[in-house]
Design a protein around this motif. Structure first.
Motif, short mmCIF file in Angstrom:
data_model
loop_
_atom_site.label_atom_id
_atom_site.label_comp_id
_atom_site.label_asym_id
_atom_site.label_seq_id
_atom_site.Cartn_x
_atom_site.Cartn_y
_atom_site.Cartn_z
N LEU A 108 5.67 6.12 -2.12
CA LEU A 108 5.20 5.94 -3.49
C LEU A 108 6.38 5.92 -4.47
N ASP A 109 7.37 6.77 -4.19
CA ASP A 109 8.56 6.80 -5.06
C ASP A 109 9.32 5.47 -5.00
N TYR A 110 9.49 4.96 -3.78
CA TYR A 110 10.16 3.65 -3.65
C TYR A 110 9.31 2.55 -4.30
N ALA A 111 7.99 2.61 -4.09
CA ALA A 111 7.10 1.59 -4.66
C ALA A 111 7.23 1.59 -6.18
N ALA A 112 7.27 2.79 -6.77
CA ALA A 112 7.39 2.89 -8.23
C ALA A 112 8.72 2.29 -8.68
N ARG A 113 9.77 2.57 -7.90
CA ARG A 113 11.08 1.99 -8.23
C ARG A 113 11.05 0.48 -8.22
N LEU A 114 10.24 -0.07 -7.32
CA LEU A 114 10.13 -1.53 -7.21
C LEU A 114 9.11 -2.09 -8.20
N GLY A 115 8.54 -1.19 -9.01
CA GLY A 115 7.62 -1.66 -10.07
C GLY A 115 6.18 -1.79 -9.62
N LEU A 116 5.81 -1.08 -8.54
CA LEU A 116 4.42 -1.14 -8.07
C LEU A 116 3.68 0.13 -8.51
N ALA A 117 2.69 -0.05 -9.36
CA ALA A 117 1.91 1.09 -9.83
C ALA A 117 0.93 1.52 -8.73
N SER A 118 0.20 2.58 -8.96
CA SER A 118 -0.71 3.13 -7.96
C SER A 118 -1.77 2.10 -7.56
N VAL A 119 -1.90 1.86 -6.26
CA VAL A 119 -2.88 0.89 -5.76
C VAL A 119 -3.67 1.52 -4.61
N ASP A 120 -3.78 2.84 -4.64
CA ASP A 120 -4.31 3.63 -3.53
C ASP A 120 -5.63 3.10 -2.95
N GLY A 121 -6.61 2.81 -3.83
CA GLY A 121 -7.94 2.45 -3.35
C GLY A 121 -8.12 0.95 -3.10
N VAL A 122 -7.10 0.16 -3.37
CA VAL A 122 -7.22 -1.30 -3.23
C VAL A 122 -7.08 -1.69 -1.76
N ARG A 123 -7.91 -2.64 -1.30
CA ARG A 123 -7.74 -3.14 0.07
C ARG A 123 -6.36 -3.79 0.17
N PHE A 124 -5.64 -3.46 1.24
CA PHE A 124 -4.27 -3.99 1.38
C PHE A 124 -4.27 -5.51 1.24
N ARG A 125 -5.23 -6.17 1.89
CA ARG A 125 -5.21 -7.64 1.90
C ARG A 125 -5.50 -8.24 0.52
N ASP A 126 -6.06 -7.43 -0.38
CA ASP A 126 -6.37 -7.93 -1.72
C ASP A 126 -5.20 -7.81 -2.69
N LEU A 127 -4.12 -7.17 -2.27
CA LEU A 127 -2.93 -7.10 -3.14
C LEU A 127 -2.33 -8.50 -3.29
N SER A 128 -1.65 -8.72 -4.39
CA SER A 128 -0.96 -10.01 -4.55
C SER A 128 0.21 -10.08 -3.56
N GLY A 129 0.74 -11.28 -3.37
CA GLY A 129 1.86 -11.45 -2.44
C GLY A 129 3.04 -10.55 -2.79
N GLY A 130 3.36 -10.49 -4.09
CA GLY A 130 4.48 -9.66 -4.55
C GLY A 130 4.20 -8.18 -4.34
N MET A 131 2.95 -7.77 -4.60
CA MET A 131 2.60 -6.34 -4.42
C MET A 131 2.69 -5.95 -2.94
N LYS A 132 2.21 -6.84 -2.07
CA LYS A 132 2.31 -6.54 -0.63
C LYS A 132 3.78 -6.41 -0.23
N GLN A 133 4.59 -7.32 -0.74
CA GLN A 133 6.00 -7.31 -0.38
C GLN A 133 6.66 -6.01 -0.85
N LYS A 134 6.31 -5.57 -2.06
CA LYS A 134 6.87 -4.32 -2.57
C LYS A 134 6.46 -3.13 -1.70
N LEU A 135 5.19 -3.12 -1.30
CA LEU A 135 4.70 -2.01 -0.49
C LEU A 135 5.35 -2.01 0.90
N MET A 136 5.47 -3.19 1.50
CA MET A 136 6.10 -3.27 2.82
C MET A 136 7.57 -2.84 2.72
N ALA A 137 8.23 -3.27 1.64
CA ALA A 137 9.64 -2.90 1.45
C ALA A 137 9.75 -1.39 1.23
#
Ligand SMILES: Nc1ncnc2c1ncn2[C@@H]1O[C@H](COP(=O)(O)OP(=O)(O)O)[C@@H](O)[C@H]1O
Ligand SMILES: [Mg+2]
Length: 219
Positions: A108-137
């Protein structure tokens, strides 16, 4: 740390990777460059144990095909395309945490650094391409794996997030290995100390970054 010997991968009539042999030592940061279709993703997937190949892939001397769980323990992988996972992000992160033995908070700390806000309850597949990439990174960085394999990791990121990602990668231990696939060599230039260039599945260039100027115009 990574040793590829005569790695080949064919998909029907297409030879995606054609007899690649490479040795990558601790501390090396490698840009794997080449035009679309030159075999970068397939070669990275071979290193991540995701595709069966001819030849051998050894990580820390362990054969990825024979003992994948052991060989891949020290490997983190940011894929070019995120898998279509139905589970909510929170569940994905808890599973990651159980497998990696690392706290979710670090991601979560790295995700925040990459500019990804809390997406806890969102289905992974419903994230945008950029959001998925941030989370994977963020997951890959948080794993603190010795070997970090990144496949076009910033392709969907905006300029600020891209810079934040490169800064985080730069902070990794100096003995860690980085392999960064890019069809845009300029993207990662300041991060790497070696450039390996692929063309039609073959290594056609392999040079320290100071001598790799010739690859720039081609990649
Ligand atoms: N799963 C697959 N099935 C069939 N062909 C594939 C598959 N993956 C890659 N290829 C083919 O292998 C070649 C190399 O692809 P890839 O490794 O994705 O290249 P790059 O990442 O450099 O763009 C391409 O011709 C591509 O169409
Ligand atoms: Mg690719």
């Amino acid at each position: 740390m990574i040793r590829l010997s005569q790695v080949c991968k064919r998909f029907g009539a297409v030879t995606a990777v054609d007899g690649v042999s490479l040795t990558i030592d601790p501390g090396e940061r490698v840009a794997l460059v080449g035009t679309n279709g030159s075999g970068k993703t397939t070669l990275l997937r071979a290193m991540a144990g995701l595709v069966r190949t001819e030849g051998t892939v050894l990580i820390n001397g362990i054969d990825v095909a024979k003992e994948p769980e052991k060989a891949l323990r020290c490997v983190a992988y940011v894929p070019q395309l995120a898998p279509p996972i139905d589970a909510p992000v929170g569940e994905v992160l808890r599973t990651w945490s159980a497998l990696r033995g690392r706290p979710v908070k670090v991601v979560l700390d790295y995700a925040a650094r990459l500019g990804l806000a809390s997406v806890d309850g969102v289905r992974f597949r419903d994230l945008s391409g950029g959001m998925k990439q941030k989370l994977m990174a963020a997951m890959a960085l948080a794993s603190e794996a010795e070997v970090l394999l990144c496949d076009e990791p910033t392709a969907n990121l905006d300029t600020v997030s891209r810079r934040a990602f490169f800064e985080a990668v730069d902070e990794r231990r100096s003995t860690g290995v980085l392999i960064l696939c890019s069809h845009r060599a300029d993207d990662a230039w300041h991060l790497v100390n070696r450039v390996v260039q692929l063309s039609e599945g073959k290594v056609v260039g392999d040079a320290p970054v100071v001598e790799a100027t010739a690859c720039r115009s081609v990649a």
